[in-house]
Write a protein that holds these residues in place. Sequence first.
Motif, PDB file in Angstrom:
ATOM      1  N   GLN A 177       2.255  20.290 -17.162  1.00 17.90           N
ATOM      2  CA  GLN A 177       3.355  21.247 -16.992  1.00 17.90           C
ATOM      3  C   GLN A 177       4.186  20.919 -15.750  1.00 17.90           C
ATOM      4  N   ILE A 178       3.509  20.480 -14.674  1.00 23.32           N
ATOM      5  CA  ILE A 178       4.248  20.061 -13.479  1.00 23.32           C
ATOM      6  C   ILE A 178       5.114  18.836 -13.805  1.00 23.32           C
ATOM      7  N   ALA A 179       4.541  17.881 -14.559  1.00 26.42           N
ATOM      8  CA  ALA A 179       5.294  16.683 -14.948  1.00 26.42           C
ATOM      9  C   ALA A 179       6.546  17.061 -15.726  1.00 26.42           C
ATOM     10  N   LEU A 180       6.426  18.054 -16.620  1.00 16.98           N
ATOM     11  CA  LEU A 180       7.568  18.469 -17.437  1.00 16.98           C
ATOM     12  C   LEU A 180       8.604  19.240 -16.631  1.00 16.98           C
ATOM     13  N   LYS A 181       8.188  19.937 -15.589  1.00 15.28           N
ATOM     14  CA  LYS A 181       9.151  20.595 -14.699  1.00 15.28           C
ATOM     15  C   LYS A 181       9.969  19.551 -13.939  1.00 15.28           C
ATOM     16  N   LEU A 182       9.292  18.486 -13.543  1.00 16.20           N
ATOM     17  CA  LEU A 182       9.968  17.426 -12.797  1.00 16.20           C
ATOM     18  C   LEU A 182      10.829  16.551 -13.703  1.00 16.20           C
ATOM     19  N   LYS A 183      10.402  16.410 -14.972  1.00 18.13           N
ATOM     20  CA  LYS A 183      11.094  15.527 -15.916  1.00 18.13           C
ATOM     21  C   LYS A 183      11.099  16.200 -17.292  1.00 18.13           C
ATOM     22  N   PRO A 184      12.070  17.090 -17.533  1.00 14.41           N
ATOM     23  CA  PRO A 184      12.053  17.931 -18.737  1.00 14.41           C
ATOM     24  C   PRO A 184      12.026  17.170 -20.073  1.00 14.41           C
TER      25      PRO A 184
ATOM     26  N   PRO B  54       0.803  -1.241   0.000  1.00 11.58           N
ATOM     27  CA  PRO B  54       0.000   0.000   0.000  1.00 11.58           C
ATOM     28  C   PRO B  54       0.827   1.279   0.000  1.00 11.58           C
ATOM     29  N   LYS B  55       2.108   1.193   0.347  1.00  7.26           N
ATOM     30  CA  LYS B  55       2.957   2.384   0.356  1.00  7.26           C
ATOM     31  C   LYS B  55       3.848   2.469  -0.886  1.00  7.26           C
ATOM     32  N   ASN B  56       3.500   1.721  -1.889  1.00  7.17           N
ATOM     33  CA  ASN B  56       4.250   1.692  -3.143  1.00  7.17           C
ATOM     34  C   ASN B  56       3.599   2.662  -4.132  1.00  7.17           C
ATOM     35  N   ALA B  57       4.264   3.785  -4.398  1.00  5.84           N
ATOM     36  CA  ALA B  57       3.697   4.818  -5.280  1.00  5.84           C
ATOM     37  C   ALA B  57       3.492   4.284  -6.695  1.00  5.84           C
ATOM     38  N   ARG B  58       4.435   3.485  -7.188  1.00  6.76           N
ATOM     39  CA  ARG B  58       4.308   2.955  -8.549  1.00  6.76           C
ATOM     40  C   ARG B  58       3.097   2.042  -8.667  1.00  6.76           C
ATOM     41  N   ALA B  59       2.808   1.286  -7.629  1.00  4.69           N
ATOM     42  CA  ALA B  59       1.640   0.404  -7.658  1.00  4.69           C
ATOM     43  C   ALA B  59       0.360   1.218  -7.806  1.00  4.69           C
TER      44      ALA B  59
ATOM     45  N   PRO C  44       5.829  12.880  -3.920  1.00  3.74           N
ATOM     46  CA  PRO C  44       5.398  14.178  -4.482  1.00  3.74           C
ATOM     47  C   PRO C  44       6.111  14.585  -5.772  1.00  3.74           C
ATOM     48  N   ASP C  45       7.274  14.025  -6.067  1.00  2.00           N
ATOM     49  CA  ASP C  45       8.001  14.391  -7.288  1.00  2.00           C
ATOM     50  C   ASP C  45       7.845  13.330  -8.387  1.00  2.00           C
ATOM     51  N   TYR C  46       6.712  12.646  -8.393  1.00  4.58           N
ATOM     52  CA  TYR C  46       6.465  11.540  -9.313  1.00  4.58           C
ATOM     53  C   TYR C  46       5.889  12.095 -10.621  1.00  4.58           C
ATOM     54  N   ALA C  47       6.765  12.349 -11.590  1.00  9.17           N
ATOM     55  CA  ALA C  47       6.349  12.975 -12.852  1.00  9.17           C
ATOM     56  C   ALA C  47       5.313  12.133 -13.597  1.00  9.17           C
ATOM     57  N   GLU C  48       5.511  10.812 -13.623  1.00  5.36           N
ATOM     58  CA  GLU C  48       4.579   9.934 -14.348  1.00  5.36           C
ATOM     59  C   GLU C  48       3.171  10.007 -13.763  1.00  5.36           C
ATOM     60  N   ALA C  49       3.076  10.107 -12.444  1.00  4.53           N
ATOM     61  CA  ALA C  49       1.755  10.195 -11.808  1.00  4.53           C
ATOM     62  C   ALA C  49       1.073  11.519 -12.161  1.00  4.53           C
TER      63      ALA C  49
ATOM     64  N   SER D 117      -3.004   9.116  -4.329  1.00  5.42           N
ATOM     65  CA  SER D 117      -2.231   8.309  -3.367  1.00  5.42           C
ATOM     66  C   SER D 117      -0.769   8.227  -3.785  1.00  5.42           C
ATOM     67  N   ALA D 118      -0.529   8.045  -5.087  1.00  2.00           N
ATOM     68  CA  ALA D 118       0.846   7.955  -5.590  1.00  2.00           C
ATOM     69  C   ALA D 118       1.600   9.255  -5.321  1.00  2.00           C
ATOM     70  N   LEU D 119       0.934  10.398  -5.526  1.00  5.96           N
ATOM     71  CA  LEU D 119       1.588  11.691  -5.331  1.00  5.96           C
ATOM     72  C   LEU D 119       1.765  12.024  -3.854  1.00  5.96           C
ATOM     73  N   THR D 120       0.895  11.506  -3.011  1.00  9.98           N
ATOM     74  CA  THR D 120       1.072  11.681  -1.567  1.00  9.98           C
ATOM     75  C   THR D 120       2.312  10.934  -1.097  1.00  9.98           C
ATOM     76  N   LEU D 121       2.508   9.718  -1.648  1.00 11.73           N
ATOM     77  CA  LEU D 121       3.665   8.902  -1.278  1.00 11.73           C
ATOM     78  C   LEU D 121       4.955   9.397  -1.920  1.00 11.73           C
TER      79      LEU D 121
END
Length: 517
Positions: A370-377, A309-314, A343-348, A337-341
């Motif tokens: 745009q947030i995803a692209l800031k995290l992962k240009p 349950p604490k796996n962001a990718r899951a 916060p810098d998860y660009a894919e999520a 939930s993924a972003l809570t676990l």
Amino acid sequence: FVSHPIASQAVTYIVMRVASLATMFYLLSLVAYIKSRLNNTQPTTRYALYVVSLISAVFAMKTKEISVTLPITIMFYEFMFFKAAIRKRLVYLIPLLLTILIIPFTYLSLAKPAGEIMGDISEVSRVQSAMPRWIYLFTQFRVIVTYIRILLFPINKNIDYDYQVYSSFSDPNVFLSFLFLIFIFGFGVYSFYRSNHSNSQLLTFNFKLLSFGIFWFCITLLPESSVIPIVDVIFEHRLYLPSIGVFIAVITLIFIAINKLRVEKPKLYRVVFSFLAAAIVLLSTATYHRNNIWQNMLTLWSDVAQKSPKNARAHNNLGIALRREGFIDKAIEHYESALTLKPDYAEAYNNFGYALAVKGLTDKAIEYYQIALKLKPGYTEAYNNLGHSYNAKGLTDKAIEQLQIALKLKPDYAMAYNNLGVAYSISGLTDTAIEYYQIALKLKPDYAEAYNNLGNIYYSQNLADKAIEYYLIALSLKPDFADAHSNIGLAYYKKGITDIADKHFRQANRLNPAKFP
């Protein structure tokens, strides 16, 4: 080996079939080598078997990097089970040892700069530099104990463990695991020692086989469970090849025990065979059950999210599965939930944006892209999705700009070509739009959306028959494509064939009642 559920990930997970293919060549090479060494009467057969061993070793090296241990395993077998002068051993072993060079030469032969080649090696092998080597090694002591537990008691299996990373050797979990592994390795050494001090030829062979099984397990784990840090510290498919050594050792140990007791208890063989038959039935049942979890993305990632349950990718991947099944709100919950676990998860963020776009919340979707692209240009998919959302808002210049960036990063990106076609179609440049749709279809011949979009262009040019032709192709590729059903309904309605039109309208409504009420 065949019935154990540990094999399910290496066999059922399509990408990881490289592990099972490499293992096949690995085993074929070893068996052919043994057969060659045992054949002392037919030189032609002996040499042919040796050539089979050598060719299989080459194929194994070209399949997956885990095969780098094959010459070492063969060398152990040679020195443990055969007797010969050192010169004769070297004649057999040196060609096989040279196959180790195939893996580095494969990358060095690429016509790329050294830095780019190193990047390719890291990407393929999933080697990471973020985790220090010693921390990875300390964690692997615990991981290997987990592997042994899974092999002996295959419960709570997981495709994506939320595994704790250990940073100190003095941690009791790490230190005790290290002692346990030292004990197992020491038992292998002791078994080999016993094999050289036994009066029974059968017992000598069995102790050697027990020792070889333990050494096999240790050697074949080295590429992925040592000091080379890999992105994921644990994966079950990494056990596919090493598990063979465990099975050899465990079964040999059982027969050493019953051979010792059979004089006193002659019926023990029957009991042991019954036990092993029952074990195969239980393991086969567990494998069948495990494969049920693999039947689709939703069942698989639901299982992972429940166990980790604490796996962001899951949570992110479960969100994708739910979105594809049309459960947008539930998907959004898991993206949150993924972003809570993490916060810098660009894919999520990107996937969250896509779900918001499906709900019609285009402005919010653009914000998340745009947030995803800031995290992962260099995130190609986010550029494509951003372009798609700009298309939805009619901002075609911005859409084209983002989509061209996506194509610069990934020149064979069919979806970006399709979305560029949409942008040019909105701008009234239909010939250019058709050109981009056709490029998308060359890159991805089964691209239903591109066929549907081509149909839309021909429909806008009052070519209803040609539009229907492309809509039908789209539906043959994707029968549950609600947009294509609606569009073909419009085309038939335009031709005055209202009964067929109504049938497709009803189908569009059934598939997507919110969009086609």
